[in-house]
Design an enzyme around this catalytic site. Sequence first.
Site, PDB file in Angstrom:
ATOM      1  N   ASP A  14     -11.058   2.843  -3.265  1.00  0.00           N
ATOM      2  CA  ASP A  14     -10.613   1.565  -3.825  1.00  0.00           C
ATOM      3  C   ASP A  14     -10.032   1.844  -5.207  1.00  0.00           C
ATOM      4  OD1 ASP A  14     -10.450  -0.893  -5.059  1.00  0.00           O
ATOM      5  OD2 ASP A  14     -12.465  -1.534  -4.488  1.00  0.00           O
ATOM      6  N   ASN A  28       3.674  -8.819  -6.481  1.00  0.00           N
ATOM      7  CA  ASN A  28       4.858  -9.516  -5.954  1.00  0.00           C
ATOM      8  C   ASN A  28       5.691 -10.021  -7.132  1.00  0.00           C
ATOM      9  OD1 ASN A  28       3.753 -12.069  -6.770  1.00  0.00           O
ATOM     10  ND2 ASN A  28       2.399 -11.915  -4.983  1.00  0.00           N
ATOM     11  N   VAL A  37      -4.092  -5.199  -2.284  1.00  0.00           N
ATOM     12  CA  VAL A  37      -4.526  -4.486  -3.483  1.00  0.00           C
ATOM     13  C   VAL A  37      -4.358  -5.358  -4.736  1.00  0.00           C
ATOM     14  CG1 VAL A  37      -2.330  -3.276  -3.905  1.00  0.00           C
ATOM     15  CG2 VAL A  37      -4.474  -2.218  -4.593  1.00  0.00           C
ATOM     16  N   ASP A  38      -3.358  -6.204  -4.734  1.00  0.00           N
ATOM     17  CA  ASP A  38      -3.107  -7.135  -5.846  1.00  0.00           C
ATOM     18  C   ASP A  38      -4.326  -8.041  -6.058  1.00  0.00           C
ATOM     19  OD1 ASP A  38      -1.726  -8.504  -7.790  1.00  0.00           O
ATOM     20  OD2 ASP A  38      -0.310  -9.481  -6.425  1.00  0.00           O
ATOM     21  N   THR A 122       3.244  -0.542   1.755  1.00  0.00           N
ATOM     22  CA  THR A 122       2.871  -0.157   3.128  1.00  0.00           C
ATOM     23  C   THR A 122       1.868  -1.114   3.786  1.00  0.00           C
ATOM     24  OG1 THR A 122       1.010   1.262   2.484  1.00  0.00           O
ATOM     25  CG2 THR A 122       3.192   2.285   2.578  1.00  0.00           C
ATOM     26  N   GLY A 123       1.491  -2.172   3.066  1.00  0.00           N
ATOM     27  CA  GLY A 123       0.581  -3.159   3.654  1.00  0.00           C
ATOM     28  C   GLY A 123       1.378  -4.354   4.139  1.00  0.00           C
TER      29      GLY A 123
HETATM   30  P1  ADP Z   1       2.334  -4.486  -0.298  1.00  0.00           P
HETATM   31  O1  ADP Z   1       2.569  -5.979  -0.336  1.00  0.00           O
HETATM   32  O2  ADP Z   1       3.087  -3.756  -1.390  1.00  0.00           O
HETATM   33  O3  ADP Z   1       2.548  -3.924   1.061  1.00  0.00           O
HETATM   34  P2  ADP Z   1      -0.578  -4.429   0.069  1.00  0.00           P
HETATM   35  O4  ADP Z   1      -1.632  -4.715  -0.955  1.00  0.00           O
HETATM   36  O5  ADP Z   1      -0.500  -5.351   1.248  1.00  0.00           O
HETATM   37  O6  ADP Z   1       0.799  -4.344  -0.743  1.00  0.00           O
HETATM   38  O7  ADP Z   1      -0.764  -2.956   0.618  1.00  0.00           O
HETATM   39  C1  ADP Z   1      -0.400  -1.805  -0.093  1.00  0.00           C
HETATM   40  C2  ADP Z   1      -1.397  -0.702   0.220  1.00  0.00           C
HETATM   41  O8  ADP Z   1      -2.585  -0.912  -0.556  1.00  0.00           O
HETATM   42  C3  ADP Z   1      -1.859  -0.665   1.679  1.00  0.00           C
HETATM   43  O9  ADP Z   1      -1.837   0.688   2.099  1.00  0.00           O
HETATM   44  C4  ADP Z   1      -3.290  -1.190   1.615  1.00  0.00           C
HETATM   45  O10 ADP Z   1      -4.114  -0.627   2.628  1.00  0.00           O
HETATM   46  C5  ADP Z   1      -3.711  -0.681   0.260  1.00  0.00           C
HETATM   47  N1  ADP Z   1      -4.871  -1.347  -0.384  1.00  0.00           N
HETATM   48  C6  ADP Z   1      -5.411  -2.560  -0.166  1.00  0.00           C
HETATM   49  N2  ADP Z   1      -6.468  -2.760  -0.967  1.00  0.00           N
HETATM   50  C7  ADP Z   1      -6.603  -1.629  -1.726  1.00  0.00           C
HETATM   51  C8  ADP Z   1      -7.515  -1.191  -2.742  1.00  0.00           C
HETATM   52  N3  ADP Z   1      -8.508  -1.969  -3.166  1.00  0.00           N
HETATM   53  N4  ADP Z   1      -7.338   0.051  -3.273  1.00  0.00           N
HETATM   54  C9  ADP Z   1      -6.332   0.849  -2.874  1.00  0.00           C
HETATM   55  N5  ADP Z   1      -5.436   0.502  -1.933  1.00  0.00           N
HETATM   56  C10 ADP Z   1      -5.569  -0.726  -1.367  1.00  0.00           C
END
Ligand code: ADP
Length: 180
Positions: A14, A28, A37-38, A122-123
Amino acid sequence: MNLANKQILVVQGDITQQGVDAIVNAANNSLQGGAGVDGAIHRAAGEELLKECLTLGGCATGDAKITKGYNLPAKWVIHTVGPVWRGGNNGEDELLTQCYRRCLELAQEYQISRIAFPAISTGAYGFPLERATKIAITEVKSFLEKDTCIEQVIFVCFSQESYNCYQQLIKKILTGEIKT
Ligand code: ADP
């Protein structure tokens, strides 16, 4: 791996828990927080982070802005906005490259030596994992080959799939098996 005195690491975990100087947020355009992650970064940093973000006037795709880290172990958060995947012919590769570059430039400006990145775009934004990972590693490698105060870059992978992808590609790219 080491590029002289520089280090690139891949860990699974994390990003909010990383005790580095700066963590990168895959934000965003509004910088008002979101899911993924945001959301995790805003929850861990506390509401002061959102207050500061609201003073920044948003962020263009491919650009980055810096705030304090508040309750996070990291002193700084660098917010960048990755491209939404729209098939690959809409400048997605270049915009993702720019995200990594702008984050590293800001880190340089703030004399940051240790920085952690999530797998930007990538999410929810749907960028294919392998293609995004190649871009991330290539851009970081070429930045670290220059004269920079950045000593350590950590790629923090949330999922096992992402971790495996980074591990495989980092070896191939850094040994030159994959030419970038
Ligand atoms: P985006 O909108 O840029 O795709 P996301 O947050 O949906 O952003 O995903 C980006 C990446 O961050 C994904 O690979 C997701 O699995 C990962 N992610 C989500 N939560 C966390 C976290 N707490 N720490 C690290 N990576 C995370």
